[in-house]
Design a protein around this motif. Structure first.
Motif, PDB file in Angstrom:
ATOM      1  N   LEU A  19      52.549  31.505   4.104  1.00 55.46           N
ATOM      2  CA  LEU A  19      52.869  31.125   2.728  1.00 55.46           C
ATOM      3  C   LEU A  19      53.232  32.405   1.992  1.00 55.46           C
ATOM      4  O   LEU A  19      52.384  33.272   1.772  1.00 55.46           O
ATOM      5  CB  LEU A  19      51.670  30.442   2.069  1.00 55.46           C
ATOM      6  CG  LEU A  19      51.877  29.940   0.637  1.00 55.46           C
ATOM      7  CD1 LEU A  19      52.967  28.875   0.588  1.00 55.46           C
ATOM      8  CD2 LEU A  19      50.574  29.399   0.064  1.00 55.46           C
ATOM      9  N   THR A  20      54.513  32.542   1.626  1.00 55.53           N
ATOM     10  CA  THR A  20      54.990  33.775   1.015  1.00 55.53           C
ATOM     11  C   THR A  20      55.263  33.572  -0.475  1.00 55.53           C
ATOM     12  O   THR A  20      54.977  32.506  -1.030  1.00 55.53           O
ATOM     13  CB  THR A  20      56.241  34.292   1.757  1.00 55.53           C
ATOM     14  OG1 THR A  20      56.587  35.587   1.262  1.00 55.53           O
ATOM     15  CG2 THR A  20      57.426  33.352   1.581  1.00 55.53           C
ATOM     16  N   SER A  21      55.802  34.576  -1.117  1.00 58.60           N
ATOM     17  CA  SER A  21      56.005  34.538  -2.570  1.00 58.60           C
ATOM     18  C   SER A  21      57.379  33.970  -2.916  1.00 58.60           C
ATOM     19  O   SER A  21      57.518  32.792  -3.234  1.00 58.60           O
ATOM     20  CB  SER A  21      55.834  35.940  -3.153  1.00 58.60           C
ATOM     21  OG  SER A  21      56.686  36.869  -2.474  1.00 58.60           O
ATOM     22  N   ASN A  22      58.402  34.814  -2.840  1.00 57.11           N
ATOM     23  CA  ASN A  22      59.756  34.405  -3.224  1.00 57.11           C
ATOM     24  C   ASN A  22      60.469  33.666  -2.102  1.00 57.11           C
ATOM     25  O   ASN A  22      60.219  33.911  -0.916  1.00 57.11           O
ATOM     26  CB  ASN A  22      60.591  35.635  -3.600  1.00 57.11           C
ATOM     27  CG  ASN A  22      60.032  36.355  -4.808  1.00 57.11           C
ATOM     28  OD1 ASN A  22      59.421  35.748  -5.674  1.00 57.11           O
ATOM     29  ND2 ASN A  22      60.233  37.661  -4.860  1.00 57.11           N
ATOM     30  N   ASN A  23      61.410  32.810  -2.481  1.00 55.59           N
ATOM     31  CA  ASN A  23      62.179  32.050  -1.491  1.00 55.59           C
ATOM     32  C   ASN A  23      62.955  32.951  -0.541  1.00 55.59           C
ATOM     33  O   ASN A  23      63.168  32.602   0.622  1.00 55.59           O
ATOM     34  CB  ASN A  23      63.146  31.096  -2.200  1.00 55.59           C
ATOM     35  CG  ASN A  23      62.420  30.026  -2.997  1.00 55.59           C
ATOM     36  OD1 ASN A  23      61.317  29.633  -2.641  1.00 55.59           O
ATOM     37  ND2 ASN A  23      63.029  29.560  -4.073  1.00 55.59           N
ATOM     38  N   GLU A  24      63.375  34.127  -1.028  1.00 58.65           N
ATOM     39  CA  GLU A  24      64.153  35.044  -0.194  1.00 58.65           C
ATOM     40  C   GLU A  24      63.390  35.481   1.056  1.00 58.65           C
ATOM     41  O   GLU A  24      63.989  35.808   2.081  1.00 58.65           O
ATOM     42  CB  GLU A  24      64.556  36.289  -0.996  1.00 58.65           C
ATOM     43  CG  GLU A  24      65.549  36.048  -2.112  1.00 58.65           C
ATOM     44  CD  GLU A  24      64.895  35.569  -3.398  1.00 58.65           C
ATOM     45  OE1 GLU A  24      65.616  35.391  -4.391  1.00 58.65           O
ATOM     46  OE2 GLU A  24      63.664  35.352  -3.400  1.00 58.65           O
ATOM     47  N   TRP A  25      62.063  35.479   0.973  1.00 55.97           N
ATOM     48  CA  TRP A  25      61.253  35.960   2.087  1.00 55.97           C
ATOM     49  C   TRP A  25      61.178  34.970   3.238  1.00 55.97           C
ATOM     50  O   TRP A  25      60.822  35.348   4.359  1.00 55.97           O
ATOM     51  CB  TRP A  25      59.841  36.299   1.607  1.00 55.97           C
ATOM     52  CG  TRP A  25      59.751  37.631   0.946  1.00 55.97           C
ATOM     53  CD1 TRP A  25      59.534  37.888  -0.375  1.00 55.97           C
ATOM     54  CD2 TRP A  25      59.884  38.913   1.577  1.00 55.97           C
ATOM     55  NE1 TRP A  25      59.523  39.241  -0.606  1.00 55.97           N
ATOM     56  CE2 TRP A  25      59.734  39.900   0.574  1.00 55.97           C
ATOM     57  CE3 TRP A  25      60.122  39.322   2.889  1.00 55.97           C
ATOM     58  CZ2 TRP A  25      59.809  41.259   0.847  1.00 55.97           C
ATOM     59  CZ3 TRP A  25      60.201  40.677   3.162  1.00 55.97           C
ATOM     60  CH2 TRP A  25      60.044  41.631   2.154  1.00 55.97           C
ATOM     61  N   THR A  58      58.240  29.648   7.837  1.00 56.61           N
ATOM     62  CA  THR A  58      57.629  30.190   6.624  1.00 56.61           C
ATOM     63  C   THR A  58      57.967  29.339   5.399  1.00 56.61           C
ATOM     64  O   THR A  58      59.083  28.829   5.272  1.00 56.61           O
ATOM     65  CB  THR A  58      58.126  31.632   6.397  1.00 56.61           C
ATOM     66  OG1 THR A  58      57.776  32.423   7.540  1.00 56.61           O
ATOM     67  CG2 THR A  58      57.517  32.245   5.151  1.00 56.61           C
ATOM     68  N   LYS A  59      56.998  29.214   4.500  1.00 53.87           N
ATOM     69  CA  LYS A  59      57.203  28.482   3.252  1.00 53.87           C
ATOM     70  C   LYS A  59      56.906  29.400   2.067  1.00 53.87           C
ATOM     71  O   LYS A  59      55.980  30.203   2.117  1.00 53.87           O
ATOM     72  CB  LYS A  59      56.289  27.252   3.184  1.00 53.87           C
ATOM     73  CG  LYS A  59      56.529  26.244   4.295  1.00 53.87           C
ATOM     74  CD  LYS A  59      57.935  25.665   4.246  1.00 53.87           C
ATOM     75  CE  LYS A  59      58.157  24.644   5.352  1.00 53.87           C
ATOM     76  NZ  LYS A  59      59.551  24.143   5.368  1.00 53.87           N
ATOM     77  N   ALA A  60      57.696  29.248   1.004  1.00 49.73           N
ATOM     78  CA  ALA A  60      57.555  30.106  -0.177  1.00 49.73           C
ATOM     79  C   ALA A  60      56.944  29.345  -1.349  1.00 49.73           C
ATOM     80  O   ALA A  60      57.158  28.144  -1.512  1.00 49.73           O
ATOM     81  CB  ALA A  60      58.908  30.674  -0.586  1.00 49.73           C
ATOM     82  N   LEU A  61      56.212  30.090  -2.164  1.00 48.20           N
ATOM     83  CA  LEU A  61      55.656  29.533  -3.393  1.00 48.20           C
ATOM     84  C   LEU A  61      56.707  29.426  -4.492  1.00 48.20           C
ATOM     85  O   LEU A  61      56.589  28.609  -5.399  1.00 48.20           O
ATOM     86  CB  LEU A  61      54.520  30.431  -3.904  1.00 48.20           C
ATOM     87  CG  LEU A  61      53.216  30.421  -3.126  1.00 48.20           C
ATOM     88  CD1 LEU A  61      52.349  31.605  -3.541  1.00 48.20           C
ATOM     89  CD2 LEU A  61      52.468  29.117  -3.365  1.00 48.20           C
ATOM     90  N   GLY A  62      57.713  30.314  -4.429  1.00 49.02           N
ATOM     91  CA  GLY A  62      58.678  30.390  -5.517  1.00 49.02           C
ATOM     92  C   GLY A  62      58.099  31.076  -6.740  1.00 49.02           C
ATOM     93  O   GLY A  62      58.473  30.783  -7.872  1.00 49.02           O
ATOM     94  N   ILE A  63      57.178  32.016  -6.502  1.00 53.43           N
ATOM     95  CA  ILE A  63      56.512  32.746  -7.583  1.00 53.43           C
ATOM     96  C   ILE A  63      56.764  34.238  -7.392  1.00 53.43           C
ATOM     97  O   ILE A  63      56.651  34.757  -6.278  1.00 53.43           O
ATOM     98  CB  ILE A  63      54.994  32.464  -7.595  1.00 53.43           C
ATOM     99  CG1 ILE A  63      54.731  30.980  -7.869  1.00 53.43           C
ATOM    100  CG2 ILE A  63      54.285  33.320  -8.641  1.00 53.43           C
ATOM    101  CD1 ILE A  63      53.265  30.590  -7.769  1.00 53.43           C
ATOM    102  N   ASN A  64      57.087  34.932  -8.475  1.00 53.88           N
ATOM    103  CA  ASN A  64      57.310  36.368  -8.441  1.00 53.88           C
ATOM    104  C   ASN A  64      56.069  37.096  -7.937  1.00 53.88           C
ATOM    105  O   ASN A  64      54.943  36.746  -8.293  1.00 53.88           O
ATOM    106  CB  ASN A  64      57.675  36.838  -9.855  1.00 53.88           C
ATOM    107  CG  ASN A  64      57.924  38.319  -9.931  1.00 53.88           C
ATOM    108  OD1 ASN A  64      56.989  39.100 -10.004  1.00 53.88           O
ATOM    109  ND2 ASN A  64      59.181  38.711  -9.914  1.00 53.88           N
ATOM    110  N   VAL A  65      56.278  38.135  -7.117  1.00 53.73           N
ATOM    111  CA  VAL A  65      55.167  38.865  -6.503  1.00 53.73           C
ATOM    112  C   VAL A  65      54.169  39.367  -7.540  1.00 53.73           C
ATOM    113  O   VAL A  65      52.952  39.224  -7.375  1.00 53.73           O
ATOM    114  CB  VAL A  65      55.706  40.058  -5.675  1.00 53.73           C
ATOM    115  CG1 VAL A  65      54.561  40.945  -5.203  1.00 53.73           C
ATOM    116  CG2 VAL A  65      56.513  39.556  -4.489  1.00 53.73           C
ATOM    117  N   LEU A  66      54.664  39.952  -8.616  1.00 58.16           N
ATOM    118  CA  LEU A  66      53.777  40.554  -9.605  1.00 58.16           C
ATOM    119  C   LEU A  66      53.036  39.515 -10.442  1.00 58.16           C
ATOM    120  O   LEU A  66      52.129  39.864 -11.199  1.00 58.16           O
ATOM    121  CB  LEU A  66      54.571  41.498 -10.513  1.00 58.16           C
ATOM    122  CG  LEU A  66      55.221  42.693  -9.803  1.00 58.16           C
ATOM    123  CD1 LEU A  66      55.989  43.552 -10.789  1.00 58.16           C
ATOM    124  CD2 LEU A  66      54.176  43.532  -9.061  1.00 58.16           C
TER     125      LEU A  66
END
Length: 227
Positions: free
Chosen positions: A120-126, A154-162
């Motif tokens: 589960l990653t942050s941005n969609n780009e990842w 991999t699935k993204a949260l769509g939330i900025n890392v910071l």
């Protein structure tokens, strides 16, 4: 007592401070002395892809080279197959580990037969970047060879890392985890960003996630380097 340098390869001091809060209490139980490094400017505040990874490596490497003799191991705190890992490995025989690799090793160790895990990653780009890295990582690391089939896309949260440490987004993260568990056969979720460190402790307390494994990639890295 062995020493480990925890490297934040972006220039966000707040992220390093969050890592200190999380890791310093576990340093004693792991019999480690921890030091923390934050990339100086002009390293990016946030690593969001290949170009910022390259820039952070260019900035960090010359500053880190004089420190190679000062520590017994190094943990690169960016959830990716970050080029800084390999640049440091080329220049020292001491262990250099990335939190991406650490989480995969920890996750594989938690799975029983036929179980699956997912990042589960942050941005969609990842999503694409991490999935593209999986084949090589599972072929190179002896602890991962033969286990490529256990990890789902991999699935993204769509939330900025910071923004990941902002308490106001926890509800969004919990909802995404719920959707992910409903839509996939995963029993283990790898929290795919240093900015998610500590979230495993909160998610494990949610009754609806009983029986699900959550892997904090940074703590997994420290535990592996402590072996």
């Amino acid at each position: 007592m062995r020493s480990v340098c925890v490297i934040n390869p972006n220039s966000s001091v707040s992220m390093t401070e969050n890592l200190q809060v999380l890791l310093l209490p576990m340093a004693k139980e792991c019999h480690l002395e921890l030091a923390f490094f934050t990339a100086p400017e002009p390293a990016p505040k946030e690593i969001d892809g290949l170009e910022t990874s390259r820039l952070s490596t260019e900035v960090c490497l010359p500053v880190l080279l004089p420190l190679l003799d000062a520590y017994d191991g190094f943990l690169v705190g960016c959830y990716s197959d970050h080029p800084l890992i390999y640049e440091l490995q080329r220049r020292t025989d001491k262990p250099v580990l990335g939190i991406f690799q650490a989480s995969l090793i920890a996750g594989v160790g938690m799975l029983e037969k036929a179980q699956k895990m997912v990042i589960l990653t942050s941005n969609n780009e990842w999503e694409r970047i991490l999935d593209d890295s999986l084949d090589s990582v599972f072929q190179v690391d002896p602890q991962l060879v033969g286990h490529r089939n256990v990890i789902l896309p991999t699935k993204a949260l769509g939330i900025n890392v910071l923004s990941l440490s902002d308490p106001h987004v926890y509800g969004q993260i919990k909802a995404k985890v719920r959707d992910l568990l409903t839509a996939t056969e995963a029993t283990c979720i790898l929290l795919g960003c240093a900015g998610m460190s500590g979230l495993d402790l909160k998610l494990k307390q949610e009754p609806e996630f009983a029986g699900v494994h959550f892997v904090d990639s940074v703590r997994a890295g420290i535990q592996l380097l402590a072996r």
